[in-house]
Structures are given as structure tokens and as C-alpha cells.
Design a protein around this motif. Structure first.
Motif, PDB file in Angstrom:
ATOM      1  N   ALA A 288       0.748  -1.363   0.024  1.00 41.37           N
ATOM      2  CA  ALA A 288      -0.071  -0.156   0.188  1.00 41.37           C
ATOM      3  C   ALA A 288       0.996   1.357   0.084  1.00 41.37           C
ATOM      4  O   ALA A 288       0.586   2.371  -0.764  1.00 41.37           O
ATOM      5  CB  ALA A 288      -0.966   0.015   1.266  1.00 41.37           C
ATOM      6  N   VAL A 289       1.795   1.049   0.700  1.00 38.71           N
ATOM      7  CA  VAL A 289       2.801   2.331   1.017  1.00 38.71           C
ATOM      8  C   VAL A 289       3.778   2.515  -0.236  1.00 38.71           C
ATOM      9  O   VAL A 289       4.094   3.578  -0.850  1.00 38.71           O
ATOM     10  CB  VAL A 289       3.323   2.371   2.191  1.00 38.71           C
ATOM     11  CG1 VAL A 289       4.712   3.598   2.202  1.00 38.71           C
ATOM     12  CG2 VAL A 289       2.531   2.591   3.226  1.00 38.71           C
ATOM     13  N   LEU A 290       4.558   1.278  -0.411  1.00 40.98           N
ATOM     14  CA  LEU A 290       5.710   1.272  -1.537  1.00 40.98           C
ATOM     15  C   LEU A 290       5.223   1.371  -2.891  1.00 40.98           C
ATOM     16  O   LEU A 290       6.123   2.377  -3.703  1.00 40.98           O
ATOM     17  CB  LEU A 290       6.435   0.211  -1.069  1.00 40.98           C
ATOM     18  CG  LEU A 290       7.269   0.242   0.209  1.00 40.98           C
ATOM     19  CD1 LEU A 290       8.117  -1.303   0.247  1.00 40.98           C
ATOM     20  CD2 LEU A 290       7.929   1.394   0.293  1.00 40.98           C
ATOM     21  N   VAL A 291       4.144   0.694  -3.240  1.00 40.26           N
ATOM     22  CA  VAL A 291       3.747   0.868  -4.729  1.00 40.26           C
ATOM     23  C   VAL A 291       3.407   2.237  -5.184  1.00 40.26           C
ATOM     24  O   VAL A 291       3.844   2.552  -6.097  1.00 40.26           O
ATOM     25  CB  VAL A 291       2.801  -0.505  -5.108  1.00 40.26           C
ATOM     26  CG1 VAL A 291       2.320  -0.148  -6.485  1.00 40.26           C
ATOM     27  CG2 VAL A 291       3.249  -1.675  -4.926  1.00 40.26           C
ATOM     28  N   PRO A 292       2.561   2.754  -4.491  1.00 36.70           N
ATOM     29  CA  PRO A 292       2.431   4.156  -4.990  1.00 36.70           C
ATOM     30  C   PRO A 292       3.486   5.104  -5.045  1.00 36.70           C
ATOM     31  O   PRO A 292       3.685   5.907  -6.312  1.00 36.70           O
ATOM     32  CB  PRO A 292       1.128   4.514  -3.989  1.00 36.70           C
ATOM     33  CG  PRO A 292       0.580   3.479  -3.445  1.00 36.70           C
ATOM     34  CD  PRO A 292       1.713   2.484  -3.427  1.00 36.70           C
ATOM     35  N   LEU A 293       4.346   5.021  -4.009  1.00 36.09           N
ATOM     36  CA  LEU A 293       5.461   5.778  -3.845  1.00 36.09           C
ATOM     37  C   LEU A 293       6.499   5.604  -5.243  1.00 36.09           C
ATOM     38  O   LEU A 293       7.072   6.253  -5.950  1.00 36.09           O
ATOM     39  CB  LEU A 293       6.248   5.694  -2.782  1.00 36.09           C
ATOM     40  CG  LEU A 293       5.776   6.069  -1.499  1.00 36.09           C
ATOM     41  CD1 LEU A 293       6.400   6.032  -0.108  1.00 36.09           C
ATOM     42  CD2 LEU A 293       5.203   7.677  -1.737  1.00 36.09           C
ATOM     43  N   PHE A 294       6.585   4.090  -5.426  1.00 40.23           N
ATOM     44  CA  PHE A 294       7.391   3.908  -6.384  1.00 40.23           C
ATOM     45  C   PHE A 294       6.829   4.219  -7.833  1.00 40.23           C
ATOM     46  O   PHE A 294       7.675   4.790  -8.618  1.00 40.23           O
ATOM     47  CB  PHE A 294       7.573   2.103  -6.405  1.00 40.23           C
ATOM     48  CG  PHE A 294       8.382   1.707  -7.665  1.00 40.23           C
ATOM     49  CD1 PHE A 294       9.613   1.825  -7.865  1.00 40.23           C
ATOM     50  CD2 PHE A 294       7.758   0.899  -8.766  1.00 40.23           C
ATOM     51  CE1 PHE A 294      10.386   1.197  -8.868  1.00 40.23           C
ATOM     52  CE2 PHE A 294       8.224   0.542  -9.756  1.00 40.23           C
ATOM     53  CZ  PHE A 294       9.884   0.661  -9.789  1.00 40.23           C
ATOM     54  N   THR A 295       5.766   3.929  -8.064  1.00 39.62           N
ATOM     55  CA  THR A 295       4.983   4.459  -9.261  1.00 39.62           C
ATOM     56  C   THR A 295       5.303   5.844  -9.479  1.00 39.62           C
ATOM     57  O   THR A 295       5.123   6.396 -10.730  1.00 39.62           O
ATOM     58  CB  THR A 295       3.661   3.891  -9.548  1.00 39.62           C
ATOM     59  OG1 THR A 295       2.834   4.388  -8.330  1.00 39.62           O
ATOM     60  CG2 THR A 295       3.514   2.561  -9.556  1.00 39.62           C
ATOM     61  N   PHE A 296       4.901   6.802  -8.429  1.00 38.63           N
ATOM     62  CA  PHE A 296       4.877   8.068  -8.554  1.00 38.63           C
ATOM     63  C   PHE A 296       6.564   8.580  -8.876  1.00 38.63           C
ATOM     64  O   PHE A 296       6.593   9.365  -9.619  1.00 38.63           O
ATOM     65  CB  PHE A 296       4.691   8.582  -7.022  1.00 38.63           C
ATOM     66  CG  PHE A 296       3.946   9.979  -7.025  1.00 38.63           C
ATOM     67  CD1 PHE A 296       2.755  10.162  -7.654  1.00 38.63           C
ATOM     68  CD2 PHE A 296       4.858  11.093  -6.958  1.00 38.63           C
ATOM     69  CE1 PHE A 296       1.944  11.097  -7.868  1.00 38.63           C
ATOM     70  CE2 PHE A 296       3.986  12.289  -6.871  1.00 38.63           C
ATOM     71  CZ  PHE A 296       2.442  12.292  -7.591  1.00 38.63           C
TER      72      PHE A 296
END
Lengths: 257, 554
Positions: B269-277
Motif C-alpha cells: 500500500a505504501v511502497l507501490v504508489p511511491l514507487f510508481t510516483f
């Protein structure tokens, strides 16, 4: 004193060179017509001179400053009036002029008075607070002219300045341009036809396929043309050649068939 | 709301601003952008036709807030809590991405800035920050509208820890939506040109309008919430879905459950959005703006189409030769057939009402979804097929009402400049086009459905009904003010005659359906009436064809 200096200017879009080495020196206080057929590279040159496009080859200085090193200082001192009425249509002329004026760091009060007066002179006094989506092309062009001149720039770049204006406005704009010249401003405009403005130009530069093919005053160009060297260019720009006659004849034949 | 969001963001910029940023110019650019956002006409709610709405954005936000309120109640009444969280995050992700694609795309794909702001003395860092602030204001106000009420509901029914967790998962979901939108744009721009991009966005807009008008009627009837609530389990594949990560992350903080599964879900939940961003800022955004700049300068390559310009027989020209017997009628037919497929204004107004056919069929034939099979078995004994016969014309007749209106209505000068003696033939041609393009396919479809259920003895009813529908359609034209297709400017005054028209429509439909219903009692009567109806239909279209210029309203 040269106010614009271009040397070895080349510009490519994904491998295609639209400018293939342009060299020009332009003196202050002149009206320069930059003329050529569609796709010759006129707009690209103007976009480079006004600092809109920054990746090019060669050296370009405006008012003694490098376009890539001091773009902000240059932009403060020049005015740019683009083609095809590019402006924010949902705003009213007053709102739009306030917006652009503030980007030139003019004071709000000064913008208001200037904008009101200038719009009035252009017969738009009753439309200062009407949104521009309903405006005709000529009306938008007038607002654009004001937005590019309001800060009293030293050099004015115009891209097809007369397109869409009615006959009266054309005369008015031509008069404004020559009076600006009398006030010592430099004017650089582009056009794809040898229209009436040729008479107010001190110098006409003709480009085709990214290279300058003729340069000089209207009279000297005409002389050269009659000698034959410039004939092709002139006919391609002004029309009325044998080629065109032939095409026209074919056109009529198809209609009859 | 946008103004104080802007103020907060600007003061934040001021606090942390580097020297390069020209604050006053930043302020004027962002303020202007926000004014323009407010004035941009929203596609999804274009139904009300008053031209210069003061603040369409506010209306949109209020509608979203209302949806949020419903979502809040849903959270309150759905058990288990985890399920409601999955619903909510899916909803948020979907709505945010859809809003960005359909509405904000005009801003993101706009190249006017290059002509308007770049020639002015503003440095590139200021322009970049202004763009960022503008996008953030936009995102934040939609996030607040969509998620405020649900967040309150989560605080009340999920507890404080769940609420705090939800606050972050909401922001992460929005970040994910932004990424998905960007990904879509980059993909479309990669394979096609600017016009295509606008077309594709147009289809998304039609889809959104359909969803708003039809989906909200249909979805609750189709999805059985009680059933889902009872049998809710997470399958292995659900762990790949972002809303599930978010929901499980909230659950984990709510129950202080930190087992392997929940920890890994929090990580996702935290890492995927940050990574995609990060991917977006590093790779997608630069490639996106490069492509966009290219589009603007590369006009030459855009306008050349594939060389093979062989004139092939199109469907419309085939039908027009079959159905029309004069050149003017053919012209009207083919023009309407082609324009209705290409004009976005028409499509946006008509397709949603077309979608209503499906809704009505569902509502009337399957009154409740709970005993679907029982309804299906009881159908053959009923006369419900009458509804199937006469429903489509309700929706299709709106196409006739929309047809005269066109953004570029001035183009209709060709009707007057050409030697058209009977403009009625243009109208009859356009009516035939609407009937064959929109009415016939749906009618055949409904016929197939009815035939499957009721069998052979409804064939004559559908033939009779077909001619009755033609009569209704033609009668509507005869009774209304005659406009040529695509010749009128959309304005408010036009509405006045509406009521009378709808009234006549209802009366005539009621009379014909009543007649049909009575005729059902006598076996041979329907077949006999077919001839009468066909004759009346023929008479009416002849009457339309003979309309002259003095009968037209221009």
C-alpha cells in the motif's frame, strides 16, 4: 547597431532539419518582413528568437544577450504576438491582459488604465469583461496585439500579424507598426504572402526550406527579380505563374466534364 | 475551496521557496489557472444547456460530495468493515482516474501555455512550480469532495486508528490514480496522434456520462449486496488489487494486527504508489511533455493520412440506395448517418438516453433481481413483450430532438444555397437514417430476445409494432417544428414546445399500444392490422417528403 544577431542557426525535429544554417544581422529601428511559404521555418525562427524554443544549434543574440543565457531579461524587453489566436478563451480581455501584464511585472492599476484605453482604440470597449470564447478571430488578434505591446517592448515579433483582421484593422495595425518604428522600435514579422505590408518594410528576408534565399529592400528585391535570379521565389510567393495558369486551366476542364 | 487550498499551498511554497521562484508571477499564474478551471464546462453534466454557468466546477464538486455522503452511509451499514474499505478505495481510485482522464486531460494536453506563458519573462522553475501547485489544488479539491464524508464515517465506525490510516491510504490511492492516468496518456500518445488522443478521451467522456445516468440505476439492481456481504472472502488474486492493500492496511492498524500478510499488504500500500510516483516523475512525465511538444511542432506529419484513398462502398451509401429514392433524400440520409457517428455533441447527448432502453427493459421485465429465474419462467405467459416493442422508440425519438443542434450550425447555409425544392426530403432521409442506425438494431435485438422466450406467435406482433413505431416516429416529426439536421444553435428558449411534444408522444403511443393490446385478443387481427399500419406509415412519410421551405423553421 545590430539588435538581433543570428549565426549558423540550425534546428531539427527528430532528425529533420527545418532550419539549415541561418545567418542574419538586424539593425535597430527597422521593420523586417520575414517571408516564405508555409513550412519554410518562419515560426521556428521566431520561436527561437523569443526564447520559446531553446534547443538549437548555432548562436543567437537579441539586444546583445545570448538567448539561452539570459532568456528572462530578453523576454522582458521584447513583445511576441503568436499566430492562430492562442489565448485563454474562458477569460475576458481585461482578465487576460491583467494576467499577461502581471507576468511583465506591470502594476495592476497601470494595466487597467492601459488595457481600457487600448481596447477602446480597437473598438472593444464594450467587450472588456466578456469572455472571449465568442470572439471572432480578428477580435482575439486585437487582444493578442495589446497583450504583446502593453509593456512597451524594444523589439516586437509578430507571427502572421494580419491574419483574420478586417480591412480597417489591417490599416490601423500597419499604421501602428510604422509609428512604432518611428519611435525607434524594431519590428520583426513573418508572413507567407507578399502582402500589402511589404510597403512598410525596410527589409524583406525570404526563406524557403530552412535557408535564406533573398534579403534586401523591396525595391532591390524587385530589381533582382526582373533580372531572373529571384523570379521563381517571387512567383511561388505571389502566384500568377505559368504553372498556376496551367493548373487553373485543368481545373476548368474538370468542371466542364 | 480552491482559493483557500491555493493560499495554503502558496504559503507553503513561500516558506520553502528557493530563490529562483518568482513568487508574484507564481501567484498570478496559479490564480488565473484556477479561474479557468472553474469556468471549464464539465462534460458529464452538460445536460442543462444554459451557456455560461458561473461555476461548473462547484456543481461537479457538490455532486461528488453527495456521492461521498452515500459512500459514507455505505461504510456505516456494510459488514464486514474490510469489505466496505475495499469498496470505498475501488470507488475512489476509479472516480479519481476517470475525473482526471475526462476533465483534467484538457488541461494536461493543452499546448496553449507554450504560446502564452513561455514568451513572457517567467523562469522555467516558476512555471514548473505553478503547474505543480495547479495540479495539486485540483487533486486536493476533488479528493476532499470524494473522500471527506467517507473519512468521517471511517472515523466514527472504524475508530480513530482506522481513520488516521485511511487518511494516508486515501492520499496513496489518489497518487496511484494520477499514475494510472499518466500511464494511459503516455500509451495513447505513443501509438497515435493528438486527434486520436482527443477521440479516445471523448469515448471516456461518453462512458462517464453513461455511467452517471445509467450505471447508478442499474448497478444496485444487478449487484446483490446482501449476497456479497454474506459470502465475502478474499481470493488469492485479490491480493494483487490496490484497493485490497489499502483496506488491509487500515484493518491491520485498526486491530493492531501485524502478521505477515498484513505487514506485506502495508508494504504494498505504501511502497507501490511511491514507487510508481517516482517512475512517473523520472520517466513518464518527461517523455510525456516531449511527445506533447513534438505533437505541436510536427503538424505536417499529423495531417497526412494513409495514401489509399480508394472510394469504397460504405454501409450508409448501401442503405441509402436501398431506402431512398431521390438525391436529396440520399444526401440527408448519408449526412445524418455519418455526422451522428462523428459529432461528439450528438453522441454525448444521445448515447446516454440510448442506454436507458437497457435500464427500462431490466426494470420492467425483471422487476426484482432476487428471483431472476422465476421471472424468466413466468414470462411466456405474460404480454410483457409489448413493452419490448414500444420501449425503444422513447429513446430513439430523443435522437430526433437532438439532431437539429450543432456547434458549427452556420455550416447549414448549404441547404439554402443549393437548389433544394423539397427540404422535406432531407428530413425524411435523416429520419430514415436515424431509424436504420439506432432503432432497427435494438429492435431486432429485442425481437430476438422475445422470440427466444415467447416463440413464433409474437412474430406478427413485432411486424405490426414495427410499423406502429414508424407511425409514432413520423407523427412526432409532423407535429413538431421542422428543423433541418445540424442547423440550429443550442439555446435555452427552444425548450418551450417540449411539454406538448412529450404529451402527443405519450398519447399516440398509448393509443397504439392500447390498440395492439386489444388486437391481441383476436388471433388474425394483428396480421390484418399490419397492412393498415404499413399504409399509414407510407402516407406519413410521403407527407414529410412533400414539406416545402415555407414549412421549415430556420
Amino acid at each position: 547597431m545590430s539588435i538581433i544577431q543570428i549565426s549558423g542557426l540550425k534546428k531539427q525535429y527528430s532528425g529533420n532539419y527545418v532550419l539549415k544554417g541561418i545567418n542574419l544581422t538586424i539593425d535597430a529601428g527597422q521593420i523586417v518582413g520575414y517571408i516564405g511559404p508555409n513550412g519554410a521555418g518562419k515560426s521556428t525562427t521566431i520561436k527561437i528568437l523569443t526564447g520559446i524554443l531553446s534547443d538549437f544549434e548555432g548562436e543567437v543574440t537579441v539586444l546583445g544577450m545570448d538567448v539561452n543565457k539570459n532568456p528572462i531579461e530578453i523576454k522582458q524587453l521584447i513583445g511576441y504576438i503568436p499566430e492562430q489566436a492562442a489565448l485563454y478563451e474562458v477569460l475576458s480581455p481585461m482578465e487576460y491582459l491583467q494576467f499577461v501584464g502581471k507576468l511583465y511585472q506591470l502594476e495592476e492599476k497601470i494595466i487597467t488604465t492601459k488595457a481600457n484605453e487600448l481596447l477602446k482604440l480597437f473598438d472593444l470597449a464594450d467587450k472588456t469583461t466578456v469572455r472571449m470564447n465568442g470572439f471572432s478571430k480578428g477580435m482575439k488578434q486585437k487582444v493578442l496585439l495589446i497583450s504583446g505591446l502593453m509593456h512597451n517592448p524594444e523589439i516586437i515579433f509578430l507571427d502572421e500579424p494580419l491574419s483574420g483582421l478586417d480591412a480597417n484593422a489591417v490599416i490601423l495595425v500597419k499604421e501602428i507598426l510604422s509609428q512604432l518604428k518611428n519611435a525607434g522600435k524594431t519590428i520583426f514579422y513573418s508572413s507567407h504572402i507578399m502582402d500589402v505590408v511589404e510597403k512598410i518594410s525596410d527589409r524583406i528576408i525570404i526563406i524557403d526550406k530552412g535557408t535564406v534565399i533573398a534579403d534586401g529592400s523591396f525595391e532591390s528585391l524587385q530589381q533582382q527579380a526582373s533580372l531572373g535570379s529571384l523570379e521563381n521565389i517571387f512567383t511561388s510567393l505571389t502566384g500568377g505563374s505559368e504553372q498556376h495558369q496551367h493548373t487553373a486551366q485543368q481545373f476548368i476542364d474538370v468542371l466542364k466534364s | 475551496m480552491d482559493n483557500w487550498l491555493l493560499k495554503i499551498l502558496l504559503s507553503l511554497v513561500k516558506l520553502f521557496a528557493k530563490r529562483d521562484i518568482d513568487f508574484e508571477k507564481l501567484q498570478i499564474i496559479t490564480q488565473t489557472k484556477i479561474i479557468m478551471d472553474r469556468r471549464r464546462v464539465r462534460v458529464s453534466y452538460k445536460q442543462q444547456k444554459n451557456k455560461e454557468q458561473k461555476n461548473p466546477l462547484l456543481i461537479t464538486l457538490l455532486v461528488y460530495a453527495f456521492f461521498g455522503l452515500i459512500m459514507g452511509f455505505m461504510i456505516a451499514f456494510t459488514k464486514p468493515f474490510l469489505l466496505s474499505m475495499i469498496f470505498f478505495h475501488s470507488y475512489l481510485l476509479f472516480m479519481m482516474a476517470m475525473t482526471l482522464i475526462t476533465d483534467f486531460s484538457t488541461v494536461l494536453l493543452d499546448t496553449a501555455d507554450n504560446q502564452i506563458i513561455l514568451p513572457r519573462p517567467v523562469n522555467s522553475k516558476t512555471i514548473f512550480v505553478a503547474r505543480l501547485v495547479h495540479i495539486l489544488v485540483y487533486l486536493l479539491q476533488f479528493t476532499i469532495a470524494l473522500a471527506l464524508f467517507p473519512l468521517i464515517a471511517i472515523f466514527i465506525w472504524g475508530g480513530i486508528s482506522a481513520g488516521i490510516a485511511a487518511f494516508f491510504t486515501i492520499l496513496l490511492t489518489v497518487a496511484l490514480a494520477v499514475f494510472l492516468t499518466y500511464l494511459l496518456y503516455v500509451m495513447i500518445l505513443r501509438f497515435s496522434n493528438e486527434q486520436k488522443v482527443k477521440d479516445i478521451i471523448g469515448y471516456f467522456q461518453i462512458f462517464m456520462t453513461l455511467l452517471f445516468t445509467v450505471g447508478f440505476q442499474l448497478l444496485p439492481r444487478m449487484i446483490n449486496f446482501e449476497e456479497i456481504m454474506r459470502t465475502f472472502t478474499l481470493h488469492w488474486y485479490s491480493y494483487f488489487l490496490p484497493p485490497v492493500w489499502m483496506a488491509l492496511a487500515i484493518e491491520s492498524l485498526q486491530e493492531f494486527n501485524l502478521d505477515m500478510l498484513h505487514l506485506s499488504m502495508i508494504a504494498c500500500a505504501v511502497l507501490v504508489p511511491l514507487f510508481t510516483f517516482w517512475v512517473m516523475i523520472k520517466y513518464l512525465a518527461p517523455s510525456f511533455s516531449r511527445k506533447l511538444a513534438l505533437l505541436q511542432n510536427d503538424q505536417v506529419s499529423l495531417k497526412t493520412r494513409e495514401k489509399k484513398q480508394v472510394v469504397k462502398k460504405t454501409l450508409s451509401s448501401l442503405f441509402s440506395t436501398l431506402l431512398c429514392n431521390s438525391a436529396s433524400e440520399k444526401a440527408g440520409y448519408e449526412m445524418v448517418w455519418k455526422m451522428t457517428g462523428r459529432d461528439k455533441g450528438f453522441k454525448l447527448q444521445f448515447y446516454p438516453s440510448f442506454g436507458y432502453i437497457i435500464v427500462f427493459v431490466f426494470i420492467i421485465v425483471f422487476k426484482s433481481s432476487s428471483n431472476f429465474n422465476a421471472t424468466l419462467q413466468s414470462l411466456p405467459g405474460s404480454n410483457l413483450f409489448l413493452w419490448l416493442i414500444y420501449l425503444p422508440i422513447f429513446s430513439v425519438s430523443t435522437s430526433k430532438t437532438i439532431l437539429p443542434y450543432y456547434e458549427n450550425f452556420q455550416a447549414s447555409w448549404v441547404y439554402q444555397s443549393t437548389p433544394v425544392k423539397y427540404p422535406g426530403q432531407l428530413i425524411s432521409g435523416s429520419l430514415k437514417a436515424l431509424l436504420t442506425k439506432f432503432f432497427l438494431p435494438i429492435y431486432l435485438l429485442l425481437f430476438a430476445f422475445a422470440w427466444y422466450i415467447w416463440g413464433n406467435n409474437i412474430i406478427d406482433d413485432f411486424i405490426f409494432g414495427f410499423f406502429n413505431n414508424l407511425i409514432i416516429f413520423f407523427l412526432l416529426e409532423i407535429l413538431s417544428v421542422h428543423h433541418l439536421p445540424f442547423s440550429q444553435q443550442q439555446n435555452i428558449k427552444e425548450q418551450s414546445g417540449r411539454f406538448v411534444k412529450v404529451f402527443v408522444q405519450l398519447i399516440s403511443i398509448a393509443a397504439l399500444v392500447g390498440l395492439h393490446y386489444l388486437a391481441l385478443k383476436i388471433n388474425w387481427l394483428v396480421s390484418g392490422l399490419v397492412i393498415v399500419a404499413a399504409f399509414i406509415g407510407y402516407y406519413l412519410i410521403q407527407k414529410i417528403k412533400s414539406l416545402r421551405w415555407k414549412d421549415m423553421t430556420i
